[in-house]
Design an enzyme around this catalytic site. Structure first.
Site, PDB file in Angstrom:
ATOM      1  N   TYR A 151       0.771  -1.244   0.000  1.00  0.00           N
ATOM      2  CA  TYR A 151       0.000   0.000   0.000  1.00  0.00           C
ATOM      3  C   TYR A 151       0.805   1.299   0.000  1.00  0.00           C
ATOM      4  O   TYR A 151       0.231   2.365  -0.198  1.00  0.00           O
ATOM      5  CB  TYR A 151      -0.986  -0.018   1.172  1.00  0.00           C
ATOM      6  CG  TYR A 151      -2.031  -1.101   0.987  1.00  0.00           C
ATOM      7  CD1 TYR A 151      -3.012  -0.956   0.022  1.00  0.00           C
ATOM      8  CD2 TYR A 151      -2.008  -2.266   1.731  1.00  0.00           C
ATOM      9  CE1 TYR A 151      -3.966  -1.944  -0.187  1.00  0.00           C
ATOM     10  CE2 TYR A 151      -2.956  -3.265   1.540  1.00  0.00           C
ATOM     11  CZ  TYR A 151      -3.928  -3.100   0.574  1.00  0.00           C
ATOM     12  OH  TYR A 151      -4.859  -4.075   0.358  1.00  0.00           O
ATOM     13  N   PHE A 433      -9.502  -4.986  10.262  1.00  0.00           N
ATOM     14  CA  PHE A 433     -10.722  -4.745   9.481  1.00  0.00           C
ATOM     15  C   PHE A 433     -10.401  -4.860   8.002  1.00  0.00           C
ATOM     16  O   PHE A 433      -9.246  -4.923   7.617  1.00  0.00           O
ATOM     17  CB  PHE A 433     -11.369  -3.398   9.814  1.00  0.00           C
ATOM     18  CG  PHE A 433     -10.551  -2.178   9.496  1.00  0.00           C
ATOM     19  CD1 PHE A 433     -10.540  -1.638   8.215  1.00  0.00           C
ATOM     20  CD2 PHE A 433      -9.790  -1.562  10.480  1.00  0.00           C
ATOM     21  CE1 PHE A 433      -9.795  -0.496   7.928  1.00  0.00           C
ATOM     22  CE2 PHE A 433      -9.042  -0.420  10.201  1.00  0.00           C
ATOM     23  CZ  PHE A 433      -9.038   0.111   8.913  1.00  0.00           C
TER      24      PHE A 433
HETATM   25  C1  COA Z   1      -2.594  -7.925  -3.130  1.00  0.00           C
HETATM   26  C2  COA Z   1      -3.519  -8.070  -4.311  1.00  0.00           C
HETATM   27  C3  COA Z   1      -4.856  -7.416  -3.963  1.00  0.00           C
HETATM   28  C4  COA Z   1      -2.899  -7.369  -5.524  1.00  0.00           C
HETATM   29  O1  COA Z   1      -3.778  -7.425  -6.629  1.00  0.00           O
HETATM   30  P1  COA Z   1      -3.269  -7.218  -8.148  1.00  0.00           P
HETATM   31  O2  COA Z   1      -4.469  -6.903  -8.969  1.00  0.00           O
HETATM   32  O3  COA Z   1      -2.449  -8.366  -8.550  1.00  0.00           O
HETATM   33  O4  COA Z   1      -2.360  -5.910  -8.044  1.00  0.00           O
HETATM   34  P2  COA Z   1      -2.000  -4.926  -9.258  1.00  0.00           P
HETATM   35  O5  COA Z   1      -1.758  -5.719 -10.492  1.00  0.00           O
HETATM   36  O6  COA Z   1      -3.014  -3.837  -9.346  1.00  0.00           O
HETATM   37  O7  COA Z   1      -0.670  -4.337  -8.727  1.00  0.00           O
HETATM   38  C5  COA Z   1      -0.533  -3.000  -8.271  1.00  0.00           C
HETATM   39  C6  COA Z   1       0.858  -2.834  -7.769  1.00  0.00           C
HETATM   40  O8  COA Z   1       1.016  -3.554  -6.534  1.00  0.00           O
HETATM   41  C7  COA Z   1       2.093  -4.493  -6.651  1.00  0.00           C
HETATM   42  N1  COA Z   1       1.682  -5.666  -5.886  1.00  0.00           N
HETATM   43  C8  COA Z   1       0.568  -6.365  -6.059  1.00  0.00           C
HETATM   44  N2  COA Z   1       0.497  -7.339  -5.132  1.00  0.00           N
HETATM   45  C9  COA Z   1       1.574  -7.231  -4.367  1.00  0.00           C
HETATM   46  C10 COA Z   1       2.067  -7.966  -3.258  1.00  0.00           C
HETATM   47  N3  COA Z   1       1.398  -8.994  -2.745  1.00  0.00           N
HETATM   48  N4  COA Z   1       3.233  -7.563  -2.718  1.00  0.00           N
HETATM   49  C11 COA Z   1       3.906  -6.529  -3.248  1.00  0.00           C
HETATM   50  N5  COA Z   1       3.484  -5.794  -4.286  1.00  0.00           N
HETATM   51  C12 COA Z   1       2.340  -6.150  -4.842  1.00  0.00           C
HETATM   52  C13 COA Z   1       2.250  -4.755  -8.125  1.00  0.00           C
HETATM   53  O9  COA Z   1       3.558  -5.156  -8.428  1.00  0.00           O
HETATM   54  C14 COA Z   1       1.925  -3.392  -8.722  1.00  0.00           C
HETATM   55  O10 COA Z   1       3.023  -2.519  -8.556  1.00  0.00           O
HETATM   56  P3  COA Z   1       3.291  -1.301  -9.564  1.00  0.00           P
HETATM   57  O11 COA Z   1       1.954  -0.827 -10.045  1.00  0.00           O
HETATM   58  O12 COA Z   1       3.992  -0.316  -8.715  1.00  0.00           O
HETATM   59  O13 COA Z   1       4.101  -1.899 -10.657  1.00  0.00           O
HETATM   60  C15 COA Z   1      -3.743  -9.556  -4.662  1.00  0.00           C
HETATM   61  O14 COA Z   1      -2.502 -10.159  -4.875  1.00  0.00           O
HETATM   62  C16 COA Z   1      -4.492 -10.339  -3.607  1.00  0.00           C
HETATM   63  O15 COA Z   1      -5.708 -10.427  -3.669  1.00  0.00           O
HETATM   64  N6  COA Z   1      -3.810 -10.958  -2.616  1.00  0.00           N
HETATM   65  C17 COA Z   1      -4.447 -11.774  -1.589  1.00  0.00           C
HETATM   66  C18 COA Z   1      -5.334 -10.967  -0.664  1.00  0.00           C
HETATM   67  C19 COA Z   1      -4.584  -9.809  -0.071  1.00  0.00           C
HETATM   68  O16 COA Z   1      -3.480  -9.934   0.411  1.00  0.00           O
HETATM   69  N7  COA Z   1      -5.234  -8.644  -0.101  1.00  0.00           N
HETATM   70  C20 COA Z   1      -4.736  -7.453   0.527  1.00  0.00           C
HETATM   71  C21 COA Z   1      -5.538  -7.276   1.760  1.00  0.00           C
HETATM   72  S1  COA Z   1      -4.924  -6.088   2.835  1.00  0.00           S
END
Ligand code: COA
Length: 433
Positions: A151, A433
């Site tokens: 984030y 949350f």
């Molecule tokens: C985390 C999550 C929501 C990312 O979704 P995503 O659609 O693959 O993310 P995006 O393709 O939009 O990526 C956006 C950016 O975040 C980065 N990113 C995405 N997931 C990441 C992770 N787990 N760790 C580090 N960086 C991450 C990407 O590299 C990208 O970076 P950039 O735009 O600076 O190049 C997804 O992997 C997920 O659902 N994970 C399991 C549930 C979870 O952990 N949710 C978060 C709850 S707090």
């Protein structure tokens, strides 16, 4: 359920960005049980939780159906009614130093299905949430994060830490003063009638705390599935001061491993006064047949270790980021809290997404009140939006960020900022949350 006309629609820019990838981004009508069941199934799968039962789905719909709930749908998927990404959001009350609260856009349930990851869906959702918060006039967004790497790129920063506290119970004797007042067992159902009022006052003590929603208490107290093993194991106790006024409570369970061994697992221990805090911890530590008392998401600055005979019997897990804060309106957030000293600081804020960029003067008076206005004078401190979020509640000193090379300025201004931003209590958030 929230009246549909009061819920901001899905952000138009994100709708367009996702439509260009063949995806439909839309609000979920949580009064539609089937649509909500698909959404919850996707959300829980995203966090590797078991598929929800019909009873759990209905209970979740009652508890969180009021939220602005969004899904991303792929018409080409084998199950197009099941979203490939989810979020939910609502306006929460965030406690700031000085015992007040401010509106904060709480974001939760951020998931993207493994079939659709790393193609910008989470970015579209997060940026859409921030634009929606700004349009609604909410000055900051907040969340708790599954990973610390996700984030920061959206301007969120750790703003209130938490840690797990473990007490080797058999090693500790009580070294604090004998608390006045009394602790009473309450049935979970009885505590439910009292908990919102007690917690409402207790949460105002600690910057970084966030109000719970009614369904949080129902679930915490096991009232959503009262016959389950977990629910029947929940114990609750209330502390009343010497005048008989309720001032705190604890909800916990005991995990027994052998007849005379086990662990007390504290879920929530909230206290409106120091005395309530001491009395409730003493009550918890006085459980026999128990080796360990474990409490997650406690403050990194718990007074507990000063109340027991053997402070080394208490161990804490690593310092953990917990509440993440994304400032959207710097003046509104800076004016929401009180400060520890009178001062005049000029801050130049750099926000890559543009919401809070600019130079502001922060003037604080002897009563701790803040007055903020824009300015074009030279800045004493230059910092990014993440760094502003990290210092905003007082959890991290500006000089620490300067030492890390993440904030710049003249030494006097940074020293002043350390003093001015310090909070009376260490910021802390006690739930996910
Ligand atoms: C985390 C999550 C929501 C990312 O979704 P995503 O659609 O693959 O993310 P995006 O393709 O939009 O990526 C956006 C950016 O975040 C980065 N990113 C995405 N997931 C990441 C992770 N787990 N760790 C580090 N960086 C991450 C990407 O590299 C990208 O970076 P950039 O735009 O600076 O190049 C997804 O992997 C997920 O659902 N994970 C399991 C549930 C979870 O952990 N949710 C978060 C709850 S707090």
């Amino acid at each position: 359920m929230t009246e549909p006309h009061l819920v901001p629609p899905a952000d138009a820019d994100s709708v367009a960005a996702l439509a260009a990838r063949g995806l439909r981004y839309a609000l979920v009508d949580t009064s539609d049980a089937v649509a909500f069941a698909h959404w919850l199934g996707a959300d829980e799968r995203g966090f590797h939780a078991p598929a929800p039962t019909p009873e759990r789905t209905e209970s979740a719909r009652e508890r969180v159906g009021y939220r602005r709930t969004t899904g991303v749908y792929d018409g080409a998927a084998a199950e197009p009614e099941s979203p490939v990404a989810t979020t939910s959001s609502w306006v929460a009350q965030l406690t700031v130093p000085g015992g007040r609260t401010m509106d904060a856009w709480a974001v939760s349930s951020v998931t993207v299905a493994p079939t659709h990851r790393r193609r910008g869906i989470a970015r579209a959702l997060l940026e859409g949430e921030l634009r929606t918060a700004v349009a609604a006039g909410v000055p900051a967004a907040i969340l708790t994060a599954s990973e610390a790497t996700i984030y920061g790129r959206f301007g969120f920063a750790p703003a209130a830490p938490a840690t797990t506290v473990s007490v080797a119970r058999r090693r500790v004797g009580w070294a604090g003063p004998p608390p006045a007042g009394t602790v009473h067992f309450r049935s979970p159902a009885a505590l439910r009638d009292e908990v919102e009022e007690i917690a409402g006052r207790a949460l105002l003590r600690t910057p970084g705390e966030v109000d719970r929603w009614p369904g949080f208490w129902d679930r915490m107290l096991g009232l959503t599935d009262p016959t389950s093993e977990r629910s029947r194991g929940i114990r609750a106790a209330r502390y009343d001061d010497a005048d008989g006024h309720p001032r705190g409570f604890v909800a916990y369970s005991v995990q027994r491993t052998e007849p005379d061994h086990g662990t007390v697992v504290v879920d929530q221990l909230l206290a409106e006064t120091d005395e309530a805090y001491r009395a409730l911890w003493r009550f918890v530590l006085e459980h026999d047949f128990v080796d360990e008392v474990r409490a997650t998401l406690r403050s990194v600055d718990e007074p507990l270790r000063w109340m027991v005979s053997d402070p080394r019997a208490i161990t804490t897990s690593e310092y953990g980021d917990h509440l993440w804060l994304r400032i959207l309106d710097a003046a509104a957030v800076l004016e929401a809290r009180t400060y520890s000293a009178p001062s005049r600081l000029v801050l130049r804020i750099d926000d890559p997404l543009g919401y809070a960029s600019g130079t502001v003067v922060l003037e604080t008076d002897a009563a701790g009140r803040a007055f903020v206005h824009e300015s074009d004078e030279p800045a004493g401190i230059r910092l990014g939006i993440e760094e502003l979020g990290a210092i905003a509640l007082g959890a991290t000193r500006p000089s620490v960020l300067a030492a890390a090379g993440r904030l710049a300025g003249d030494a006097h201004a940074i020293r002043t900022a350390d003093r001015v931003f310090a909070a009376d209590r260490m910021p802390h958030l006690g739930f996910w949350f």
